[in-house]
Motif scaffolding. Structure first.
Motif, PDB file in Angstrom:
ATOM      1  N   GLN A 121       0.827  -1.202   0.000  1.00 29.56           N
ATOM      2  CA  GLN A 121       0.000   0.000   0.000  1.00 29.56           C
ATOM      3  C   GLN A 121       0.866   1.259   0.000  1.00 29.56           C
ATOM      4  N   GLN A 122       2.073   1.154   0.526  1.00 26.76           N
ATOM      5  CA  GLN A 122       2.983   2.305   0.580  1.00 26.76           C
ATOM      6  C   GLN A 122       3.811   2.457  -0.690  1.00 26.76           C
ATOM      7  N   ASP A 123       3.770   1.453  -1.569  1.00 27.42           N
ATOM      8  CA  ASP A 123       4.530   1.452  -2.814  1.00 27.42           C
ATOM      9  C   ASP A 123       3.853   2.386  -3.823  1.00 27.42           C
ATOM     10  N   SER A 124       4.621   3.238  -4.446  1.00 23.78           N
ATOM     11  CA  SER A 124       4.063   4.203  -5.413  1.00 23.78           C
ATOM     12  C   SER A 124       3.471   3.522  -6.646  1.00 23.78           C
ATOM     13  N   HIS A 125       3.832   2.261  -6.895  1.00 21.21           N
ATOM     14  CA  HIS A 125       3.259   1.517  -8.019  1.00 21.21           C
ATOM     15  C   HIS A 125       1.796   1.139  -7.777  1.00 21.21           C
ATOM     16  N   TYR A 126       1.353   1.183  -6.519  1.00 20.84           N
ATOM     17  CA  TYR A 126       0.026   0.672  -6.181  1.00 20.84           C
ATOM     18  C   TYR A 126      -0.852   1.681  -5.426  1.00 20.84           C
ATOM     19  N   PRO A 127      -1.147   2.830  -6.025  1.00 19.08           N
ATOM     20  CA  PRO A 127      -2.054   3.772  -5.338  1.00 19.08           C
ATOM     21  C   PRO A 127      -3.456   3.172  -5.145  1.00 19.08           C
ATOM     22  N   ARG A 130      -4.097   1.873  -1.697  1.00 18.69           N
ATOM     23  CA  ARG A 130      -4.394   2.872  -0.663  1.00 18.69           C
ATOM     24  C   ARG A 130      -5.845   3.303  -0.762  1.00 18.69           C
TER      25      ARG A 130
END
Length: 176
Positions: A121-127, A130
């Motif tokens: 969830q904190q990875d920018s690839h996976y907004p 979030r």
């Protein structure tokens, strides 16, 4: 006639509600109650099998296996409350083309309650993970090459042709 049919529908509704509460999973499609059990469990199996497809529950081990076998990785981010996630689970075994394509990949299931889900969830690839107000946008699917490069992600669980094409692309990318 209106009163009788309304009363009949009311009684049927009460019976279905009661059945669903007394026997959780009794109204769910095949395999969905198993998904809920695995997702809720603190000790998930290393691999869970749905019909003829083995799904890894450990993302890093699945990536290692994909590298060793030169296969793409197909990741299914899901939640037990997500109706489209459940519908996709059914499609993986009922659609012959999708099922065949998934057989040629290393498969991973990541539940919204898994530790790796919270990390990603904190990875920018996976907004999408979030979402809004902590509610993720699911389902989410991702395909990685055998070398660990994200080659595609999408959310349409019915986009079978796209998924098959992207799995084929990821397989070709892995070859020298």
């Amino acid at each position: 006639v209106k009163r009788v049919s309304s009363l009949a529908l009311f009684i049927i509704g009460i019976l279905l509600l009661y059945n669903g509460l007394v026997q959780p999973g009794g109204l769910m499609p095949l395999g969905v109650s198993r998904m809920a059990q695995v997702c809720a469990s603190n000790t998930s199996p290393l691999v869970e099998v749905h019909e003829n497809l083995p799904w890894w529950r450990d993302f890093s081990l699945a990536q290692q296996r994909a590298r060793a076998e030169q296969k793409p990785v197909f990741v299914d981010f899901y939640a037990t409350w997500c109706a489209n996630c459940q519908a996709f689970q059914y499609l993986t075994v009922s659609d012959a083309q999708l099922n065949a394509a998934l057989h040629e990949a290393v498969l991973v299931k990541i539940c919204d309650r898994d530790t790796v889900f919270r990390t990603l969830q904190q990875d920018s690839h996976y907004p999408e993970l979030r979402g809004v107000g902590g509610q993720p946008f699911l389902p989410l699917f991702a395909i990685y090459s055998s070398e660990g490069v994200l080659t595609w992600k999408g959310q349409d669980y019915q986009a079978i042709q796209t998924m098959v094409a992207q799995l084929n692309y990821a397989r070709r990318v892995a070859r020298p």
